[in-house]
Design an enzyme around this catalytic site. Structure first.
Site, PDB file in Angstrom:
ATOM      1  N   ASP A 179       5.531  20.624   1.049  1.00  0.00           N
ATOM      2  CA  ASP A 179       5.890  19.997  -0.203  1.00  0.00           C
ATOM      3  C   ASP A 179       7.353  20.745  -0.321  1.00  0.00           C
ATOM      4  OD1 ASP A 179       4.182  18.739  -2.887  1.00  0.00           O
ATOM      5  OD2 ASP A 179       5.957  19.692  -3.066  1.00  0.00           O
ATOM      6  N   ASN A 214      -8.702   0.337 -10.148  1.00  0.00           N
ATOM      7  CA  ASN A 214      -7.987   0.995 -11.171  1.00  0.00           C
ATOM      8  C   ASN A 214      -7.902  -0.116 -12.444  1.00  0.00           C
ATOM      9  OD1 ASN A 214      -8.090   3.553 -10.631  1.00  0.00           O
ATOM     10  ND2 ASN A 214      -6.102   3.510  -9.919  1.00  0.00           N
ATOM     11  N   TYR A 256     -23.000  -9.467 -10.304  1.00  0.00           N
ATOM     12  CA  TYR A 256     -22.914 -10.798 -10.687  1.00  0.00           C
ATOM     13  C   TYR A 256     -21.688 -11.193 -11.565  1.00  0.00           C
ATOM     14  CZ  TYR A 256     -27.152 -13.304 -10.230  1.00  0.00           C
ATOM     15  OH  TYR A 256     -28.465 -13.909  -9.780  1.00  0.00           O
ATOM     16  N   GLY A 286     -17.627 -21.903 -16.977  1.00  0.00           N
ATOM     17  CA  GLY A 286     -17.748 -22.847 -17.755  1.00  0.00           C
ATOM     18  C   GLY A 286     -19.183 -23.098 -18.235  1.00  0.00           C
ATOM     19  N   CYS A 329     -22.398 -22.491 -22.604  1.00  0.00           N
ATOM     20  CA  CYS A 329     -22.473 -21.035 -23.382  1.00  0.00           C
ATOM     21  C   CYS A 329     -21.213 -20.221 -23.402  1.00  0.00           C
ATOM     22  CB  CYS A 329     -23.650 -20.128 -22.990  1.00  0.00           C
ATOM     23  SG  CYS A 329     -25.102 -21.147 -23.318  1.00  0.00           S
ATOM     24  N   LYS A 350     -23.632 -25.977 -12.311  1.00  0.00           N
ATOM     25  CA  LYS A 350     -24.359 -25.260 -11.496  1.00  0.00           C
ATOM     26  C   LYS A 350     -25.104 -26.529 -10.706  1.00  0.00           C
ATOM     27  CE  LYS A 350     -25.181 -21.145 -13.516  1.00  0.00           C
ATOM     28  NZ  LYS A 350     -26.000 -20.046 -14.561  1.00  0.00           N
TER      29      LYS A 350
HETATM   30  N1  LIG Z   1      -4.176  12.292  -9.087  1.00  0.00           N
HETATM   31  C1  LIG Z   1      -5.413  11.362  -9.108  1.00  0.00           C
HETATM   32  O1  LIG Z   1      -6.186  11.590  -9.697  1.00  0.00           O
HETATM   33  C2  LIG Z   1      -5.094  10.396  -7.990  1.00  0.00           C
HETATM   34  C3  LIG Z   1      -6.248   9.843  -7.506  1.00  0.00           C
HETATM   35  C4  LIG Z   1      -6.113   8.948  -6.336  1.00  0.00           C
HETATM   36  C5  LIG Z   1      -4.857   8.278  -5.899  1.00  0.00           C
HETATM   37  N2  LIG Z   1      -3.712   8.998  -6.546  1.00  0.00           N
HETATM   38  C6  LIG Z   1      -2.661   8.519  -5.824  1.00  0.00           C
HETATM   39  O2  LIG Z   1      -2.104   9.597  -4.686  1.00  0.00           O
HETATM   40  C7  LIG Z   1      -0.865   9.995  -4.794  1.00  0.00           C
HETATM   41  C8  LIG Z   1      -0.528  11.396  -5.277  1.00  0.00           C
HETATM   42  O3  LIG Z   1      -0.828  11.712  -6.222  1.00  0.00           O
HETATM   43  P1  LIG Z   1      -0.802  13.084  -7.041  1.00  0.00           P
HETATM   44  O4  LIG Z   1      -1.357  12.864  -8.518  1.00  0.00           O
HETATM   45  O5  LIG Z   1      -1.227  13.957  -6.173  1.00  0.00           O
HETATM   46  O6  LIG Z   1       0.774  13.307  -7.190  1.00  0.00           O
HETATM   47  P2  LIG Z   1       1.806  14.645  -7.646  1.00  0.00           P
HETATM   48  O7  LIG Z   1       2.846  14.158  -8.192  1.00  0.00           O
HETATM   49  O8  LIG Z   1       0.751  15.651  -8.261  1.00  0.00           O
HETATM   50  O9  LIG Z   1       1.847  15.245  -6.172  1.00  0.00           O
HETATM   51  C9  LIG Z   1       2.909  14.572  -5.444  1.00  0.00           C
HETATM   52  C10 LIG Z   1       3.653  15.633  -4.591  1.00  0.00           C
HETATM   53  O10 LIG Z   1       4.524  15.044  -3.495  1.00  0.00           O
HETATM   54  C11 LIG Z   1       5.422  16.164  -3.289  1.00  0.00           C
HETATM   55  N3  LIG Z   1       6.604  15.315  -2.254  1.00  0.00           N
HETATM   56  C12 LIG Z   1       7.589  14.603  -2.836  1.00  0.00           C
HETATM   57  N4  LIG Z   1       8.330  14.109  -1.977  1.00  0.00           N
HETATM   58  C13 LIG Z   1       7.661  14.674  -0.851  1.00  0.00           C
HETATM   59  C14 LIG Z   1       8.265  14.826   0.743  1.00  0.00           C
HETATM   60  N5  LIG Z   1       9.014  14.086   1.379  1.00  0.00           N
HETATM   61  N6  LIG Z   1       7.319  15.758   1.437  1.00  0.00           N
HETATM   62  C15 LIG Z   1       6.246  16.418   1.004  1.00  0.00           C
HETATM   63  N7  LIG Z   1       5.908  16.317  -0.290  1.00  0.00           N
HETATM   64  C16 LIG Z   1       6.591  15.566  -1.115  1.00  0.00           C
HETATM   65  C17 LIG Z   1       5.762  16.233  -4.778  1.00  0.00           C
HETATM   66  O11 LIG Z   1       6.669  17.459  -4.578  1.00  0.00           O
HETATM   67  C18 LIG Z   1       4.570  16.669  -5.346  1.00  0.00           C
HETATM   68  O12 LIG Z   1       4.049  17.855  -5.197  1.00  0.00           O
HETATM   69  C19 LIG Z   1      -0.181   8.873  -5.865  1.00  0.00           C
HETATM   70  O13 LIG Z   1       0.233   7.519  -5.249  1.00  0.00           O
HETATM   71  C20 LIG Z   1      -1.282   8.573  -6.666  1.00  0.00           C
HETATM   72  O14 LIG Z   1      -1.013   7.305  -7.217  1.00  0.00           O
HETATM   73  C21 LIG Z   1      -3.701  10.094  -7.466  1.00  0.00           C
END
Ligand SMILES: NC(=O)c1ccc[n+]([C@@H]2O[C@H](COP(=O)([O-])OP(=O)(O)OC[C@H]3O[C@@H](n4cnc5c(N)ncnc54)[C@H](O)[C@@H]3O)[C@@H](O)[C@H]2O)c1
Length: 422
Positions: free
Chosen positions: A30, A215, A257, A266, A269, A327
């Site tokens: 990260d 979602n 369902y 349709g 009801c 139906k």
């Molecule tokens: N948070 C949730 O509950 C959740 C659940 C399901 C899916 N998601 C999806 O998962 C993805 C991540 O969500 P999140 O909440 O963990 O995001 P977040 O913003 O908490 O974390 C993303 C991380 O990616 C890092 N990053 C950016 N560019 C990077 C690179 N080039 N290399 C490595 N790291 C890099 C950022 O610094 C950040 O720490 C999103 O697409 C989100 O929609 C999130």
């Protein structure tokens, strides 16, 4: 396995802790120096049950380390998992810059090691088409013709909820694996071997759209619940009791369902009662935006079904509609979407015949008669017998409900099942 996780936010960091707890070696990448330093020092960068202890155990066992850049970390890796953010862009689309950046970085790292092969699984939420239209071209540009042999791309949506992220990782509602051919990927099989959940092996786009469907459905449920809650509040009804009754019905309410894409709603009801709830909501000031949108959405769908049914047919083509009632096996034509479909096809100049053994034009009475004749004044002439339906030639047969099963039609006929939107 050695697994490199790119992006150490809620998803990536939690996945790292869970994966390391299963004995895999995890390298987390990260660019955020603070997160990386905190992880290496044993402090979770997020507040989430269980992860702090899991991180410390992983560090003790030498199974989790973090860094700010990919460098040579892909060396010897079996799997890279991308969990970077995809926040909203100003126009409402996902901002894909982090996905593009991280893909370029992985592709460049692989270019530096010409013999390397890797599975790269994307877990971030990305719009359908992203793997094929953005990510594959990035790898192809860096690795050339070898790209498909060296990089196995996977889309694997994440279903965790914050607050129960660790439990959700090990007990997800489902596992969805999108690949170029819908076949299993070995690294993903190893990763998920201890997780017991319904597993779907699909193409990229079906996997990519999964999170949007889920979602949005969750959002629809919350909005619906709150609209009903407002009606109850304004009308002096116990919303809690109403909810209890509603969720107790696992046959029709909380069940598969009414969730299959296909026919419009349709019948005698649903449209009537939806319109009446709209009226009640307006009358008591409950402002039911979701409920107000239903009839319009349904009318839009009826028109889309007409376009789907007529698509590609020459002017004046001969069409058989199998099933006119809402139906199969009933003769209630009130607000049957199939009546509207027949009306639109006739108005567009097609030759339409209808087979529906439950309907006898001269037996229709009351509201049923009124609805049918106000939309299809020539109904009596349109209805044909089974023997005629089976022997006449048509450019297309429209299967609108189970009535089609009563007909023995030649294989050469083009049959369009408009009840399922295949
Ligand atoms: N948070 C949730 O509950 C959740 C659940 C399901 C899916 N998601 C999806 O998962 C993805 C991540 O969500 P999140 O909440 O963990 O995001 P977040 O913003 O908490 O974390 C993303 C991380 O990616 C890092 N990053 C950016 N560019 C990077 C690179 N080039 N290399 C490595 N790291 C890099 C950022 O610094 C950040 O720490 C999103 O697409 C989100 O929609 C999130």
């Amino acid at each position: 396995m050695k697994i490199v996780i790119l992006g150490l936010g809620y998803v990536g960091f939690t996945a790292g802790c869970c994966i390391a707890s299963e004995g895999h070696t995890v390298i987390g990448i990260d660019p955020n120096r603070k997160k990386v330093d905190a992880i290496n020092a044993g402090t979770a960068p997020i507040v989430e049950p269980k992860v702090q202890d899991m991180l410390q155990a992983a560090l003790r066992d030498g199974l989790f380390a973090a860094d700010t850049a990919i460098g040579d970390h892909l060396s010897g890796a079996d799997l890279a998992i991308v969990c970077v953010g995809t926040p909203s862009a100003p126009d409402g689309a996902h901002d894909m810059r982090y996905i593009a950046d991280v893909s370029v970085q992985i592709a460049d790292a692989m270019k530096r090691r010409p013999d390397s092969k890797l599975t790269v699984a994307y877990r971030s939420t990305i719009r359908p088409g992203t793997i094929e239209e953005l990510i594959q071209p990035i790898f192809a540009a860096a690795l050339g013709a070898d790209s498909p042999d060296r990089v196995a791309l996977v889309y694997n949506p994440e279903f965790l909820r914050e607050g129960s992220a660790v439990q959700d990782y090990f007990e997800p509602p489902k596992i969805v694996i999108g690949t170029s051919d819908g076949k299993p990927n070995k690294a993903m099989q190893s990763l998920n071997q201890n997780i017991d959940a319904p597993t779907f092996l699909v193409g990229f786009r079906e996997a990519e759209i999964t999170k949007f469907v889920d979602n949005t459905w969750h959002a629809v449920k919350v909005a619906f619940a709150n609209e009903i809650g407002r009606v109850c509040l304004n009308a002096g009804i116990s919303a809690q009791k109403v909810h209890e009754i509603f969720v107790s019905d696992t046959k029709l309410n909380i069940s598969p369902y009414y969730t299959r894409p296909g026919g419009a709603f349709g019948g005698s009801c649903l449209p009537k009662d939806v319109r009446a709830l709209q009226h009640i909501g307006a009358d008591i000031g409950a402002n039911l935006h979701l409920v107000d949108s239903l009839i319009r959405s349904n009318e839009a769908h009826k028109h889309a079904l007409f376009e789907y049914a007529a698509g590609g047919l020459p002017a004046g083509a001969r069409i058989l509609i199998a099933g006119l009632a809402f139906k199969a096996g009933t003769d209630d034509l009130r607000e049957s979407p199939n009546v509207d479909l027949a009306r639109k096809l006739l108005a567009a100049g097609f030759t339409v015949e209808i087979f529906d053994p439950a309907i006898e034009a001269d037996m229709l009475i009351g509201a049923n008669l009124g609805y049918a004749y106000s939309r299809l004044p020539t109904l009596e002439r349109l209805l044909i017998a089974k023997a005629d339906a089976e022997t006449r030639s048509y450019d297309r047969v429209l299967a609108t409900n189970a009535t089609i099963k009563l007909l023995n039609l030649p294989d050469s006929l083009s049959i369009l099942d408009i009840g399922t939107l295949k």
